[in-house]
Design a protein around this motif. Sequence first.
Motif, short mmCIF file in Angstrom:
data_model
loop_
_atom_site.label_atom_id
_atom_site.label_comp_id
_atom_site.label_asym_id
_atom_site.label_seq_id
_atom_site.Cartn_x
_atom_site.Cartn_y
_atom_site.Cartn_z
N ILE A 37 2.71 1.46 0.60
CA ILE A 37 1.72 1.64 -0.44
C ILE A 37 2.29 1.92 -1.96
N SER A 38 1.59 1.52 -2.89
CA SER A 38 2.05 1.80 -4.40
C SER A 38 1.04 1.71 -5.22
N ALA A 75 -2.55 -14.27 -3.10
CA ALA A 75 -1.52 -13.29 -2.77
C ALA A 75 -2.18 -12.35 -1.51
N GLY A 76 -3.46 -12.43 -1.28
CA GLY A 76 -3.88 -11.48 -0.36
C GLY A 76 -5.25 -11.27 -0.28
N LEU A 77 -5.91 -10.24 0.07
CA LEU A 77 -7.36 -9.81 -0.04
C LEU A 77 -7.27 -8.83 -0.89
N LEU A 78 -8.39 -8.96 -1.93
CA LEU A 78 -8.53 -7.81 -2.97
C LEU A 78 -9.92 -7.22 -2.72
N ILE A 93 -4.34 -6.03 -0.62
CA ILE A 93 -3.72 -6.10 0.53
C ILE A 93 -2.92 -7.49 0.78
N LEU A 94 -1.40 -7.34 0.47
CA LEU A 94 -0.60 -8.50 0.31
C LEU A 94 -0.50 -9.26 1.58
N ILE A 153 0.33 -2.63 0.47
CA ILE A 153 -0.85 -2.25 -0.21
C ILE A 153 -0.59 -1.98 -1.58
N SER A 154 -1.10 -2.57 -2.75
CA SER A 154 -0.92 -2.35 -3.87
C SER A 154 -2.49 -1.67 -4.50
N ILE A 155 -2.32 -0.34 -5.25
CA ILE A 155 -3.58 0.23 -5.72
C ILE A 155 -3.60 -0.03 -7.31
N GLU A 156 -4.26 -0.62 -8.01
CA GLU A 156 -4.22 -0.76 -9.53
C GLU A 156 -5.46 -0.21 -9.96
N GLY A 157 -5.08 0.71 -10.93
CA GLY A 157 -6.32 1.50 -11.94
C GLY A 157 -6.59 0.55 -13.24
#
Length: 250
Positions: free
Chosen positions: A207-208, A118-121, A237-238, A162-166
């Motif tokens: 961003i989310s 999906a992208g770069l993690l 980063i999608l 950009i997805s931010i995941e906790g």
Amino acid sequence: MAKKQKPEECKQKVAEYMLTYGDMMTLLLCFFVLLFSFSSIDAKKFEAIIQSFSGALGVLDGGTTVQDAPMLDSGLMDENTSSEVLEMQNFQKLEETIQEYLNENQLSESVTVLEEEAGLLLRFQDNILFDSGSADLKPESLEIMSYIAQLLNAEDFEDKFISIEGHTDNVPMNSPRYPSNWELSVGRSSNVVRFLVENNNMDPKRISASGYSEYHPVAPNDNPENRAKNRRVDILILKTIHYKDSSKNQ
């Protein structure tokens, strides 16, 4: 008096089918000339096609029948394909740039760069960003977050989502501010988003923030080392195509 003989005339007969064949080839030539006159020719594509025939069938001079891939790619790729290739190259450069920064600042053990479909993690272990049981960013973590924001605000990535995941481990959380791991994981990702938006001028529309508590582990929660791996913040980063697909599914 003997009659004077006329010299024999050498007449070369042409097969009847050749007349029909010649007419047909003339008509075909006129047909393709008309097609050519109605079409718009891309100079690069035309040049690549011509050069790909170099040496083929003995018609053109040259030693190869197929042109090298780079010229064919640049000449024959459609717009969507070429943009995907360019995006892939940009992601590779980004990965190399971030990895070099991590190595120079001795952060490779705390931050991992992973190439995903999906992208770069970017995977941050929680101890580099937060104190135990806290969602407030450490002062020493602000430099690397600002560096990442600077890269993501650059021209090549300013349109990327950009997805931010906790994430947390499975040790129960119970404090007045964070009654469970749900609140802690969401609080951490939200604070990262706020810092990127409010302190680094990142467009909030791209961003989310999300929190997954203990339910997306990367290792079994069976010892302290594995639990430490699960306490993390992931910044994904999608790629454009995956962002479009996820938008359609929403």
